[in-house]
Design an enzyme around this catalytic site. Structure first.
Site, mmCIF file in Angstrom:
data_model
loop_
_atom_site.group_PDB
_atom_site.id
_atom_site.type_symbol
_atom_site.label_atom_id
_atom_site.label_comp_id
_atom_site.label_asym_id
_atom_site.label_seq_id
_atom_site.Cartn_x
_atom_site.Cartn_y
_atom_site.Cartn_z
ATOM 1 N N THR A 46 -1.002 7.582 -0.993
ATOM 2 C CA THR A 46 -2.250 7.457 -1.769
ATOM 3 C C THR A 46 -3.123 6.302 -1.282
ATOM 4 O O THR A 46 -4.310 6.247 -1.602
ATOM 5 C CB THR A 46 -1.929 7.193 -3.247
ATOM 6 O OG1 THR A 46 -1.272 5.908 -3.335
ATOM 7 C CG2 THR A 46 -1.023 8.267 -3.832
ATOM 8 N N ARG A 74 0.848 -1.185 0.000
ATOM 9 C CA ARG A 74 0.000 0.000 0.000
ATOM 10 C C ARG A 74 0.884 1.235 0.000
ATOM 11 O O ARG A 74 1.695 1.401 0.892
ATOM 12 C CB ARG A 74 -0.802 -0.002 1.308
ATOM 13 C CG ARG A 74 -2.242 0.029 1.135
ATOM 14 C CD ARG A 74 -3.027 -0.054 2.392
ATOM 15 N NE ARG A 74 -2.545 0.547 3.612
ATOM 16 C CZ ARG A 74 -3.338 1.039 4.537
ATOM 17 N NH1 ARG A 74 -4.644 1.031 4.349
ATOM 18 N NH2 ARG A 74 -2.863 1.508 5.652
ATOM 19 N N ASP A 94 4.296 -5.525 9.702
ATOM 20 C CA ASP A 94 5.352 -5.112 10.630
ATOM 21 C C ASP A 94 5.312 -5.934 11.910
ATOM 22 O O ASP A 94 6.359 -6.336 12.443
ATOM 23 C CB ASP A 94 5.207 -3.621 10.974
ATOM 24 C CG ASP A 94 5.722 -2.734 9.851
ATOM 25 O OD1 ASP A 94 6.411 -3.248 8.949
ATOM 26 O OD2 ASP A 94 5.426 -1.530 9.880
ATOM 27 N N ASP A 111 -0.094 -2.487 12.199
ATOM 28 C CA ASP A 111 0.392 -2.917 10.884
ATOM 29 C C ASP A 111 0.730 -4.409 10.943
ATOM 30 O O ASP A 111 1.689 -4.818 11.597
ATOM 31 C CB ASP A 111 1.625 -2.091 10.496
ATOM 32 C CG ASP A 111 2.037 -2.350 9.051
ATOM 33 O OD1 ASP A 111 2.087 -1.398 8.284
ATOM 34 O OD2 ASP A 111 2.291 -3.532 8.716
HETATM 35 C C1 PRP Z 1 -1.288 -4.317 4.570
HETATM 36 C C2 PRP Z 1 -2.144 -5.565 4.726
HETATM 37 C C3 PRP Z 1 -2.958 -5.556 3.476
HETATM 38 C C4 PRP Z 1 -3.161 -4.087 3.210
HETATM 39 C C5 PRP Z 1 -4.559 -3.746 3.610
HETATM 40 O O1 PRP Z 1 -0.237 -4.574 3.726
HETATM 41 O O2 PRP Z 1 -1.400 -6.727 4.896
HETATM 42 O O3 PRP Z 1 -2.309 -6.172 2.384
HETATM 43 O O4 PRP Z 1 -2.225 -3.388 4.029
HETATM 44 O O5 PRP Z 1 -4.829 -2.426 3.345
HETATM 45 P P1 PRP Z 1 -5.882 -1.968 2.246
HETATM 46 O O6 PRP Z 1 -7.121 -2.770 2.454
HETATM 47 O O7 PRP Z 1 -6.074 -0.512 2.570
HETATM 48 O O8 PRP Z 1 -5.276 -2.168 0.884
HETATM 49 P P2 PRP Z 1 0.924 -3.521 3.437
HETATM 50 O O9 PRP Z 1 0.615 -2.749 2.203
HETATM 51 O O10 PRP Z 1 1.217 -2.721 4.673
HETATM 52 O O11 PRP Z 1 2.138 -4.445 3.057
HETATM 53 P P3 PRP Z 1 2.911 -5.528 3.939
HETATM 54 O O12 PRP Z 1 1.958 -6.673 4.192
HETATM 55 O O13 PRP Z 1 4.047 -5.902 3.065
HETATM 56 O O14 PRP Z 1 3.345 -4.870 5.215
HETATM 57 N N1 URA Z 2 -2.836 -2.618 6.902
HETATM 58 C C1 URA Z 2 -2.505 -3.045 8.149
HETATM 59 O O1 URA Z 2 -1.558 -3.817 8.310
HETATM 60 N N2 URA Z 2 -3.229 -2.609 9.185
HETATM 61 C C2 URA Z 2 -4.270 -1.777 9.042
HETATM 62 O O2 URA Z 2 -4.904 -1.415 10.044
HETATM 63 C C3 URA Z 2 -4.593 -1.330 7.743
HETATM 64 C C4 URA Z 2 -3.865 -1.775 6.700
#
Ligand code: PRP
Ligand code: URA
Length: 209
Positions: A108, A104, A203, A200
């Protein structure tokens, strides 16, 4: 809510509470996600069609049920979706795996693709898209778009936490894709995080920031 199943099993709810706590260690968080993955897999596969086959027990021949047709593809959205994978593969070891790499954009909140690799027979299988968090649903919609482009026709989305905004968006974009979640939280904050949520997920699972 139509097309949305909240898995309210006490074991799932208890483990989810442990995961939400800010004090939970990386190790504990990862372990719990793995365990909940197994429990969610059990629920999401509850209605898979069965067929009867003839087998021989030590005592007699009998007709016994087995899952019909080609089986499952697990499609974790990287990174956090991988946290569900081991638990689910423990229950369904013959499943195929499609990796969908998305992150994400923090400004944006759009989903940016960086990796995609899927089995060629997606159209013949039930595809379970895995991601603990359904926030804006930009990632979920992008993943389902991509999997459909590659031939997937029968998809289900499995998450741990969903925001009402994300459910509305995913159901609007893909009304044929039902959602399984352990909880529906209150709302998204100004940074697109689920409140109260668990922070997150990627993380917390990998100990990054
Ligand atoms: C997080 C989560 C989802 C996304 C959800 O991933 O694991 O994939 O955000 O958010 P959305 O519904 O608003 O798209 P992130 O982009 O942080 O990547 P990561 O899993 O690599 O940390
Ligand atoms: N992605 C995450 O990991 N946590 C949230 O709360 C939203 C998006």
């Amino acid at each position: 809510m139509q097309g949305v199943t909240v898995v309210d099993h006490p074991l799932v709810q208890h483990k989810l509470t442990l995961m939400r706590e800010a004090k939970r260690s990386t190790k504990g968080f990862r372990q719990l996600l793995n365990e909940i993955g197994m429990l969610l897999c059990y629920e999401v596969t509850r209605d898979l069609p069965l067929e009867e086959i003839e087998i021989e027990t030590p005592l007699a021949r009998m007709k016994a049920p087995q899952i019909a047709g080609k089986k499952l593809v697990f499609a974790p959205i990287l990174r956090a979706g991988v946290g569900f994978l081991d638990g689910m593969l423990t229950l369904v070891p013959s499943a195929r795996v499609a990796h969908v790499g998305l992150y994400r954009d923090p400004e944006t909140l759009h989903a940016i693709e960086y990796y995609f690799k899927a089995p060629s027979d997606l159209g013949d299988r039930t595809v379970l898209v895995l991601d603990p968090m359904l926030a804006t649903a930009n990632s979920a919609v992008a993943a389902v778009d991509r999997l459909k482009e590659r031939g997937a026709k029968d998809l289900r989305f499995v998450c741990l936490l969903a925001a009402p905004e994300g459910i509305e968006k995913l159901r609007g974009a893909h009304p044929d894709v039902p959602i399984w979640t352990a909880a529906i939280d209150s709302h998204l904050n100004e940074h697109g995080y689920i409140v109260p949520g668990l922070g997150d997920a990627g993380d917390r699972m990998y100990g990054t920031r």
